[in-house]
Design a protein around this motif. Structure first.
Motif, PDB file in Angstrom:
ATOM      1  N   VAL A 162      14.953  14.042 -49.044  1.00  0.00           N
ATOM      2  CA  VAL A 162      14.860  14.499 -47.466  1.00  0.00           C
ATOM      3  C   VAL A 162      14.247  13.620 -46.506  1.00  0.00           C
ATOM      4  CG1 VAL A 162      13.555  16.367 -46.097  1.00  0.00           C
ATOM      5  CG2 VAL A 162      14.270  16.761 -48.585  1.00  0.00           C
ATOM      6  N   ARG A 163      15.252  13.216 -45.515  1.00  0.00           N
ATOM      7  CA  ARG A 163      14.788  12.244 -44.518  1.00  0.00           C
ATOM      8  C   ARG A 163      15.270  10.950 -45.260  1.00  0.00           C
ATOM      9  NH1 ARG A 163      14.756  13.699 -39.317  1.00  0.00           N
ATOM     10  NH2 ARG A 163      13.224  12.435 -38.749  1.00  0.00           N
ATOM     11  N   GLY A 164      16.458  10.239 -44.934  1.00  0.00           N
ATOM     12  CA  GLY A 164      16.911   9.158 -45.453  1.00  0.00           C
ATOM     13  C   GLY A 164      16.136   8.126 -44.658  1.00  0.00           C
ATOM     14  N   ARG A 165      16.105   6.931 -45.415  1.00  0.00           N
ATOM     15  CA  ARG A 165      15.436   5.767 -44.554  1.00  0.00           C
ATOM     16  C   ARG A 165      15.992   5.518 -43.211  1.00  0.00           C
ATOM     17  NH1 ARG A 165      10.745   5.334 -45.213  1.00  0.00           N
ATOM     18  NH2 ARG A 165      11.263   7.408 -44.828  1.00  0.00           N
ATOM     19  N   PRO A 166      15.171   4.771 -42.249  1.00  0.00           N
ATOM     20  CA  PRO A 166      15.646   4.659 -40.991  1.00  0.00           C
ATOM     21  C   PRO A 166      16.830   3.381 -40.877  1.00  0.00           C
ATOM     22  CG  PRO A 166      13.396   3.733 -40.899  1.00  0.00           C
ATOM     23  CD  PRO A 166      13.669   4.620 -42.525  1.00  0.00           C
ATOM     24  N   ASN A 167      16.670   2.605 -42.023  1.00  0.00           N
ATOM     25  CA  ASN A 167      17.800   1.573 -42.021  1.00  0.00           C
ATOM     26  C   ASN A 167      17.858   0.968 -43.327  1.00  0.00           C
ATOM     27  OD1 ASN A 167      15.376  -0.205 -42.373  1.00  0.00           O
ATOM     28  ND2 ASN A 167      15.082   0.194 -40.090  1.00  0.00           N
ATOM     29  N   ILE A 168      18.695   0.147 -43.646  1.00  0.00           N
ATOM     30  CA  ILE A 168      18.934  -0.636 -45.041  1.00  0.00           C
ATOM     31  C   ILE A 168      17.918  -1.473 -45.501  1.00  0.00           C
ATOM     32  CG2 ILE A 168      20.287  -2.459 -44.122  1.00  0.00           C
ATOM     33  CD1 ILE A 168      20.922  -0.318 -47.301  1.00  0.00           C
ATOM     34  N   THR A 169      17.221  -1.862 -44.576  1.00  0.00           N
ATOM     35  CA  THR A 169      16.068  -2.657 -45.057  1.00  0.00           C
ATOM     36  C   THR A 169      15.056  -2.001 -45.679  1.00  0.00           C
ATOM     37  OG1 THR A 169      16.373  -4.242 -43.087  1.00  0.00           O
ATOM     38  CG2 THR A 169      14.237  -4.280 -44.212  1.00  0.00           C
ATOM     39  N   ALA A 170      14.717  -0.944 -44.963  1.00  0.00           N
ATOM     40  CA  ALA A 170      13.671   0.050 -45.736  1.00  0.00           C
ATOM     41  C   ALA A 170      14.216   1.107 -46.744  1.00  0.00           C
ATOM     42  CB  ALA A 170      13.095   0.922 -44.563  1.00  0.00           C
ATOM     43  N   GLY A 171      15.517   1.259 -46.736  1.00  0.00           N
ATOM     44  CA  GLY A 171      16.183   2.268 -47.735  1.00  0.00           C
ATOM     45  C   GLY A 171      16.743   1.421 -48.939  1.00  0.00           C
ATOM     46  N   GLY A 172      17.042   0.102 -48.601  1.00  0.00           N
ATOM     47  CA  GLY A 172      17.790  -0.685 -49.765  1.00  0.00           C
ATOM     48  C   GLY A 172      17.172  -0.325 -51.040  1.00  0.00           C
ATOM     49  N   PRO A 173      15.835  -0.801 -51.333  1.00  0.00           N
ATOM     50  CA  PRO A 173      15.074  -0.765 -52.485  1.00  0.00           C
ATOM     51  C   PRO A 173      15.201   0.764 -53.225  1.00  0.00           C
ATOM     52  CG  PRO A 173      13.901  -1.991 -50.938  1.00  0.00           C
ATOM     53  CD  PRO A 173      15.099  -1.286 -50.086  1.00  0.00           C
ATOM     54  N   VAL A 174      15.265   1.769 -52.447  1.00  0.00           N
ATOM     55  CA  VAL A 174      15.211   2.887 -52.875  1.00  0.00           C
ATOM     56  C   VAL A 174      16.570   3.364 -53.368  1.00  0.00           C
ATOM     57  CG1 VAL A 174      14.803   5.599 -52.362  1.00  0.00           C
ATOM     58  CG2 VAL A 174      13.557   3.775 -51.197  1.00  0.00           C
ATOM     59  N   TYR A 175      17.654   3.018 -52.305  1.00  0.00           N
ATOM     60  CA  TYR A 175      18.943   3.245 -52.933  1.00  0.00           C
ATOM     61  C   TYR A 175      19.467   2.614 -54.243  1.00  0.00           C
ATOM     62  CZ  TYR A 175      18.740   4.883 -48.237  1.00  0.00           C
ATOM     63  OH  TYR A 175      18.354   5.512 -46.872  1.00  0.00           O
ATOM     64  N   GLU A 200      30.900   1.952 -47.973  1.00  0.00           N
ATOM     65  CA  GLU A 200      29.653   1.516 -47.975  1.00  0.00           C
ATOM     66  C   GLU A 200      28.536   2.484 -48.377  1.00  0.00           C
ATOM     67  OE1 GLU A 200      26.584  -1.439 -45.658  1.00  0.00           O
ATOM     68  OE2 GLU A 200      28.762  -1.147 -44.866  1.00  0.00           O
ATOM     69  N   ASN A 201      28.809   3.628 -47.380  1.00  0.00           N
ATOM     70  CA  ASN A 201      27.689   4.553 -47.539  1.00  0.00           C
ATOM     71  C   ASN A 201      27.516   5.354 -49.023  1.00  0.00           C
ATOM     72  OD1 ASN A 201      26.570   4.241 -45.303  1.00  0.00           O
ATOM     73  ND2 ASN A 201      27.576   6.016 -44.190  1.00  0.00           N
ATOM     74  N   LYS A 202      28.792   5.522 -49.641  1.00  0.00           N
ATOM     75  CA  LYS A 202      29.045   6.088 -50.950  1.00  0.00           C
ATOM     76  C   LYS A 202      28.433   5.237 -51.781  1.00  0.00           C
ATOM     77  CE  LYS A 202      33.385   8.321 -49.919  1.00  0.00           C
ATOM     78  NZ  LYS A 202      35.024   8.198 -50.344  1.00  0.00           N
ATOM     79  N   MET A 203      28.200   3.829 -51.705  1.00  0.00           N
ATOM     80  CA  MET A 203      27.486   3.074 -52.638  1.00  0.00           C
ATOM     81  C   MET A 203      25.894   3.144 -52.560  1.00  0.00           C
ATOM     82  SD  MET A 203      29.014  -0.513 -51.480  1.00  0.00           S
ATOM     83  CE  MET A 203      28.230  -1.635 -52.671  1.00  0.00           C
ATOM     84  N   VAL A 234       7.801  -3.384 -52.264  1.00  0.00           N
ATOM     85  CA  VAL A 234       8.574  -4.571 -52.939  1.00  0.00           C
ATOM     86  C   VAL A 234       7.778  -5.807 -53.460  1.00  0.00           C
ATOM     87  CG1 VAL A 234      10.327  -6.216 -52.276  1.00  0.00           C
ATOM     88  CG2 VAL A 234      10.639  -3.745 -51.484  1.00  0.00           C
ATOM     89  N   PRO A 235       6.908  -6.167 -52.698  1.00  0.00           N
ATOM     90  CA  PRO A 235       5.708  -7.297 -53.185  1.00  0.00           C
ATOM     91  C   PRO A 235       5.409  -6.787 -54.530  1.00  0.00           C
ATOM     92  CG  PRO A 235       5.548  -7.179 -50.888  1.00  0.00           C
ATOM     93  CD  PRO A 235       6.283  -6.103 -51.257  1.00  0.00           C
ATOM     94  N   SER A 236       4.714  -5.662 -54.880  1.00  0.00           N
ATOM     95  CA  SER A 236       4.213  -5.014 -56.056  1.00  0.00           C
ATOM     96  C   SER A 236       5.137  -5.420 -57.048  1.00  0.00           C
ATOM     97  CB  SER A 236       3.799  -3.801 -55.968  1.00  0.00           C
ATOM     98  OG  SER A 236       2.519  -3.689 -54.968  1.00  0.00           O
ATOM     99  N   ARG A 237       6.498  -4.934 -56.809  1.00  0.00           N
ATOM    100  CA  ARG A 237       7.600  -4.996 -57.861  1.00  0.00           C
ATOM    101  C   ARG A 237       7.570  -6.443 -58.272  1.00  0.00           C
ATOM    102  NH1 ARG A 237      13.102  -4.160 -55.405  1.00  0.00           N
ATOM    103  NH2 ARG A 237      13.071  -6.454 -55.510  1.00  0.00           N
ATOM    104  N   HIS A 238       7.776  -7.370 -57.367  1.00  0.00           N
ATOM    105  CA  HIS A 238       7.629  -8.993 -57.635  1.00  0.00           C
ATOM    106  C   HIS A 238       6.358  -9.251 -58.412  1.00  0.00           C
ATOM    107  CE1 HIS A 238      11.302 -10.499 -55.665  1.00  0.00           C
ATOM    108  NE2 HIS A 238      11.214  -9.245 -54.974  1.00  0.00           N
TER     109      HIS A 238
END
Length: 711
Positions: A224-237, A263-266, A552-556
């Motif tokens: 619920v509520r997709g991320r505002p952009n691919i930068t914030a949402g990319g790690p989730v998707y 692209e969105n289907k990805m 993302v830093p914690s993941r690294h």
């Protein structure tokens, strides 16, 4: 150990005879033979079978350099029969483009799980190998999420030819092609390198199962509520795709993921349009959108702070896994969460300056008393980042702070004590109240922490250091205290980002030399009576992963993906939740166990208000790495927030405006990581056209919440 063999195996196998064959009888001669000495063959392969740990075996394979000669038959150059192993590498996209021209020593590692099972996530190998200290050219990881993998048992007796090696390449869970070594390397140097590879791989794999013992049912989750952009949402998707989770987005008309493009289907399976107006009907509308979807949905979650309660109610209506609504109602209200560790007489909630004046006037008249004890903190009961948070040292400033806090989001203001002590972020992955993984990161002092800070000073974070330098006993106190608070609220399973301070800590921030200020043990005089009575004081609870800037830093640093854990908890997939909560097994040089290095998250504040310009075609982060390769070697990632033409201000609702963040790492020391951060800040360059002086617009909640503006 036979010097011709690889470490750990005295029966190394050779595909074809060598001039100095690596057998126990001739090992001394082989040791003295440099690898660039001409040998009477075209290429030679060596390999070693290694039982890495209970979970995995590996096979190191070394391919020696090509000889600069050809065989002659009937007056014509004759090509040697292609190596089965080399052909297998080509089949999976590895190996040299032209083996005839390859002059280096090529090294490969074949990864083999020891048991059968079902693939927990498709990108497991790349996740565990991220920021590997030795360069990787390519990886091959063919396993699809949820698919069944049949293990291949290996031993020196079964891997006894190039044909058997070639078969392993096709049966492996993964193959790693390391950067070539120089042909002049000695056999002892090569052996030492392979030992270091083995040890590093063990630290990354020995406690991290790739496979589930039982089949993994395919699940579908709604965000619920997709991320505002691919930068914030990319790690989730990307995490959802790697886990084999079908992701459905529920959001408003016009969201960038709505269009049904390739692209969105990805990134998502479907987009469900719903009116997200935050009113009494929003829960019913979200429920209806999900119910109307023709495929079953097994979990629902959000990363947007202002939708936590609504999404919990959606889960309750649909009977989906989620903590109780009451837990979220407390966590999003900073006054109610403050009462979990109440300081009587020093905590208050007011909706206006007038109510504050009434409260102060009622003190001592038989009504609930409120006796300010300065310094104090005033902040909105609902809010994001560090917006409108003020430190107050006098009654005169109290009204100013309340007015600022109540003017944001239409929220009431909470007035609470200011706790002296190091500020920390504590992140948890919980399952039925059990801590599967937790980490502590240190937030160095900001403007508002200064003893002479005014009501206008900000609490915007300036950096974050992982892992924490707090004493082990204080870290244990923080984790147990905060876990117990979460459990008392009803939070038993999920990912939680909690902010706190250590009162009466045995550590403090001070200048430790070389221009570095860091958290270190207090000197003997000031430490007297402290440390043993240290307390962890809650600042706020976020029932979600930290924002992408920190997740993302914690993941690294640790190898743990909070976004993956958050989605698995929402889907009720507890088996894989345990799997993804396994950190690395590094534990050297005084680092917290699990951290592969020290890391410092660098927040880059806007240098001025105006219009963003880039001095080159490269983004500022990329330009910095290009200009300073000495720093680029330590920059794990860099994210720019602005593009040319963007208009920015210095502050937004009392919080600093940032233009980028970078993560720097050091395997040398924490001190070195902080020095690197300072160098990065000095070297970072972005141009601001200061002619634009008009007031910039405020960000929407979606832009400043857990996407770009986590606290």
């Amino acid at each position: 150990m036979a010097l011709g063999a690889f470490p750990g195996d005295t029966t190394a196998m050779v595909s074809r005879p060598l001039m100095y064959s690596p057998t126990p009888q001739s090992s001394t001669s082989f040791q003295r033979c440099p690898l660039n000495r001409p040998l009477p063959i075209h290429r030679s392969l060596f390999w070693e079978v290694i039982p890495l740990c209970d979970l995995y075996s590996i096979v190191h394979v070394v391919v020696l350099p090509t000889l600069q000669r050809s065989h002659v038959a009937n007056g014509n150059a004759a090509r040697e029969t292609p190596s089965p192993y080399v052909a297998a590498l080509h089949d999976i996209g590895l190996g040299a483009a032209n083996w005839e021209e390859s002059a280096g020593v090529s090294i490969y590692t074949i990864i083999l799980p020891n048991t059968d099972g079902y693939v927990s996530r498709s990108d497991f190998l790349n996740l565990r190998l991220q920021d590997f200290p030795y360069p990787i050219l390519k990886t091959h990881a063919p396993l699809a999420a949820l698919s069944r993998y049949t293990s291949v048992r290996v031993s020196p007796s079964t891997v006894n030819s190039e044909d058997s090696l070639a078969n392993l390449v096709h049966q492996a869970a993964g193959v790693v092609q390391w950067a070539d070594m120089d042909a002049s390397i000695s056999i002892l140097e090569l052996q030492d390198y392979l030992v270091r590879l083995k040890e590093e791989l063990r630290d990354r794999l020995n406690n991290a199962p790739w496979l589930s013992a039982t089949p993994i049912p395919r699940r579908r989750v709604a965000l619920v509520r997709g991320r505002p952009n691919i930068t914030a949402g990319g790690p989730v998707y990307r995490a959802a795709k790697a886990l084999g989770l079908d992701l459905v987005i529920v959001d408003e008309e016009g969201h960038w993921l709505q269009a049904n493009t390739e692209e969105n289907k990805m990134h998502r399976e479907a987009f469900l349009v719903s009116d997200m107006t935050e009113d009494e009907g929003v829960v019913d509308r979200i429920v209806q959108s999900i119910v109307n979807y023709p495929l079953p949905i097994h979990g629902v979650f959000t990363l947007s702070d202002n939708f936590f309660v609504s999404v919990a109610r959606v889960a309750e209506v649909l009977g989906l896994p989620a903590p109780p609504v009451s837990a979220f109602e407390t966590s999003v209200d900073k006054y109610r969460s403050r009462l979990l560790q109440n300081v009587p007489g020093q905590t208050a909630r007011v909706t206006s300056v007038q109510e504050l004046e009434t409260l102060l006037a009622s003190t001592g008249r038989g009504r609930a008393s409120f006796t300010p004890k300065f310094p104090m903190i005033v902040k909105p009961t609902k809010g994001w980042s560090s917006e409108c948070v003020s430190k107050v040292n006098s009654l005169e400033d109290l009204a100013t702070a309340v007015q600022k806090a109540t003017g944001r989001h239409g929220s009431a203001a909470v007035i609470e004590p200011f706790f002296e002590g190091p500020e920390i972020d504590v992140n948890f992955i919980l399952l039925d109240g059990e801590i599967l993984f937790s980490e502590i990161a240190d937030e160095p002092p900001c403007d508002g922490d200064s003893r002479d800070a005014t009501v206008h000073a900000t609490f915007s974070p300036e950096a974050l250091t992982l892992p924490s330098a707090l004493p082990a006993n204080e870290q244990a106190i923080a984790k147990s205290t905060l876990r117990d608070i979460l459990a008392s609220m009803g939070f038993r399973t999920g990912v939680f980002h909690v902010e706190a301070r250590m009162v009466n800590s045995a550590s403090e921030y001070r200048d430790v030399g070389d221009g570095v200020t860091d958290l270190v043990a207090k000197d003997h005089a000031s430490r007297t009576g402290l440390g043993s009575n240290a307390e962890c004081k809650l600042v706020e609870i976020n029932a979600r992963p930290p924002g992408f800037r920190v997740t993302v830093p914690s993941r690294h640093t640790y190898g743990v993906d909070y976004f993956a854990a958050h989605m698995l908890a929402a889907a009720g997939d507890h088996n894989r939740l345990r799997i993804v909560a396994n950190a690395y097994d590094h534990g050297v040089n005084n680092r917290t166990a699990g951290a592969q290095y020290w890391s410092r998250l660098v927040y880059v504040p806007a240098p001025a208000a105006g219009t963003v310009r880039w001095p080159s075609k490269l983004s500022p982060c990329e330009e910095l790495k290009r200009r300073r390769p000495d720093l680029a070697d330590h920059v794990v990632l860099g994210v720019d927030y602005c593009v040319p033409g963007d208009k920015i201000d210095l502050y937004t609702d009392g919080a600093r405006t940032y233009v980028a963040h970078l993560l720097v790492s050091s395997r040398e020391s924490r001190h070195h990581a902080i020095k690197l951060e300072q160098e990065v800040l000095k070297a970072f360059s972005i141009e601001i056209d200061r002619e634009v002086q008009k007031k910039m617009g405020e960000p929407t909640p979606e832009a400043s919440e857990n996407g770009e503006g986590e606290s």
